[in-house]
Motif scaffolding. Structure first.
Motif, PDB file in Angstrom:
ATOM      1  N   LYS A   1       0.731  -0.952   0.275  1.00  0.00           N
ATOM      2  CA  LYS A   1      -0.223   0.045  -0.139  1.00  0.00           C
ATOM      3  C   LYS A   1       1.048   1.176   0.222  1.00  0.00           C
ATOM      4  O   LYS A   1       1.739   1.676   0.771  1.00  0.00           O
ATOM      5  CB  LYS A   1      -1.146   0.100   1.390  1.00  0.00           C
ATOM      6  N   LEU A   2       0.725   2.045  -0.927  1.00  0.00           N
ATOM      7  CA  LEU A   2       1.438   3.472  -1.192  1.00  0.00           C
ATOM      8  C   LEU A   2       0.628   4.023  -0.515  1.00  0.00           C
ATOM      9  O   LEU A   2       1.077   5.545  -0.746  1.00  0.00           O
ATOM     10  CB  LEU A   2       2.575   3.205  -2.285  1.00  0.00           C
ATOM     11  N   ARG A   3      -0.874   4.161  -1.742  1.00  0.00           N
ATOM     12  CA  ARG A   3      -1.687   5.523  -1.367  1.00  0.00           C
ATOM     13  C   ARG A   3      -3.175   4.577  -1.039  1.00  0.00           C
ATOM     14  O   ARG A   3      -3.325   3.934  -1.025  1.00  0.00           O
ATOM     15  CB  ARG A   3      -1.472   6.410  -2.705  1.00  0.00           C
ATOM     16  N   LYS A   4      -3.623   5.685  -1.068  1.00  0.00           N
ATOM     17  CA  LYS A   4      -4.997   5.553  -0.009  1.00  0.00           C
ATOM     18  C   LYS A   4      -6.002   4.540  -1.401  1.00  0.00           C
ATOM     19  O   LYS A   4      -6.028   5.324  -1.911  1.00  0.00           O
ATOM     20  CB  LYS A   4      -5.715   6.465   0.422  1.00  0.00           C
ATOM     21  N   GLY A   5      -6.743   3.778  -1.098  1.00  0.00           N
ATOM     22  CA  GLY A   5      -7.038   2.626  -1.451  1.00  0.00           C
ATOM     23  C   GLY A   5      -6.595   2.082  -2.549  1.00  0.00           C
ATOM     24  O   GLY A   5      -7.061   1.340  -3.509  1.00  0.00           O
TER      25      GLY A   5
END
Ligand code: ADP
Ligand code: MG
Length: 342
Positions: free
Chosen positions: A39-43
């Motif tokens: 996970k690098l960015r939300k969603g």
């Protein structure tokens, strides 16, 4: 203990024990699925997969052309992205090449990788080159992305879910048999001379499998698949992986296993056809599970898809069984292709 006793799956379990738990923040899926997910960015999740393809182990240059090998190298990695419901984006290519190889060979190989990647809008962004003593070896890494809410794993299915498969099984192994029974043909030149349509289909399925990206993405976005894997080592192996990860069992109905017309033309004996489908491997079809209440929806939504799908069984509480056409239950033994075991 020797590696032959540990086997490929034992070795992966060993790696999992040694490398896990990953305490790095952001690792949503580590060792054990078709891709790792970060996970690098939300969603959104970055998904990553890698495969080694070694001359003499995975291919022989007397029956695959360099261009075909290029296509296959990228496609088998894209198949793992498909199995997560993801979109492929970038690839890194490392090759180790014996000095005596011609520039023409490498050019054609690279062109295959390029064309394979282009078809699915993937950019080759780097890699590595090394010399090698004897064998040509390839290592491809593919990166992609998937929305967290759509990611589909090997884990997630429950008793009662129906088991589906895309396409037909056993064709790749049958194609390999055809290729092996005609050795010594220069760089796959023989393939061009393959006379019948069915032989061509089987051989092409082995040499250049098509990743089921559209199908995997569709199943994920419609939230129809409760679990999914691509069949790289054979149905027998890969259903076991879904069952182990999801902590369930499965009944597979032999009469439902999809066998193509081409495979039926090559092999008349139904038992031999089923053996290739179960243990052959390299079909790169998707194996997935669907909640019984969603089966009708799946079938009606699937109408515009070209790829065939078949229900081959159902998820149970435990134990993996084959159900004979006469209704007799046989525990599914063994597994498909396994490195280190002969
Ligand atoms: P696939 O057939 O989908 O490529 P594999 O059966 O090769 O998957 O691998 C299963 C899992 O084990 C994957 O998550 C893969 O990344 C991981 N894995 C395989 N070999 C190693 C290794 N040497 N070190 C760490 N993880 C590994
Ligand atoms: Mg896989």
């Amino acid at each position: 203990m020797e590696l032959s006793q540990l086997g490929e799956f034992g070795l992966i379990s060993r790696a999992k024990e040694i490398f896990i738990p990953s305490d790095k923040e952001g690792v949503v899926v580590g060792i054990g699925d078709d891709c790792a997910a970060i996970k690098l960015r939300k969603g959104f999740l970055l998904i990553a997969t890698t495969d080694a393809i070694i001359e003499g182990i995975h291919f022989k240059l007397d029956y695959i052309q360099p261009y075909q090998l290029g296509i296959k190298s990228i496609n088998i990695n894209l198949s793992d992205i498909a199995a997560m419901g993801g979109i492929p984006l970038y690839a890194l290519l490392s090759i180790a090449v014996p000095q005596i190889f011609s520039v023409k060979f490498i050019n054609e190989f690279l062109k295959g990788v390029k064309d394979g990647a282009k078809r699915f809008k993937v950019s080759i962004i780097g890699g590595n080159v090394s010399s090698s003593k004897n064998e040509f070896s390839i290592n491809m890494t593919v990166l992609g992305e998937v929305e967290e809410k759509y990611m589909t794993l090997r884990k997630g299915t429950e008793a009662g879910d129906k088991i589906f498969v895309t396409g037909y099984l056993g064709d790749s192994a049958a194609g390999l048999e055809i290729l092996k029974s005609s050795p010594g043909h220069p760089s796959g030149g023989w393939v061009a001379a393959v006379s019948s349509q069915w032989r061509k289909k089987l051989v092409n399925k082995h040499l250049m499998p098509i990743p089921r990206l559209k199908e995997g993405r569709f199943l994920a976005v419609k939230k129809l698949a409760t679990s999914m894997i691509d069949i790289s080592d054979g149905l027998a192996s890969d259903i076991r992986r879904i069952c182990e990860e999801s902590n369930v069992g499965a009944n597979i109905f032999i009469k439902n296993i999809p066998i193509s017309k081409s495979l039926k033309s090559k092999i008349r004996n139904p038992k031999s056809q089923i053996n290739l489908a179960l243990y052959g491997g390299e079909d790169y079809e998707l194996l997935f599970t669907v909640k019984p209440e969603n089966v009708r929806k799946l079938k009606s939504l699937w109408k515009n898809m070209k790829t065939h799908i078949t229900t081959i069984g159902e998820i149970t509480g435990k134990g993996i069984n084959l159900i004979n056409p006469d209704g007799k239950t046989i525990p599914l033994k063994g597994e498909g292709y396994n490195h280190f075991k002969s």
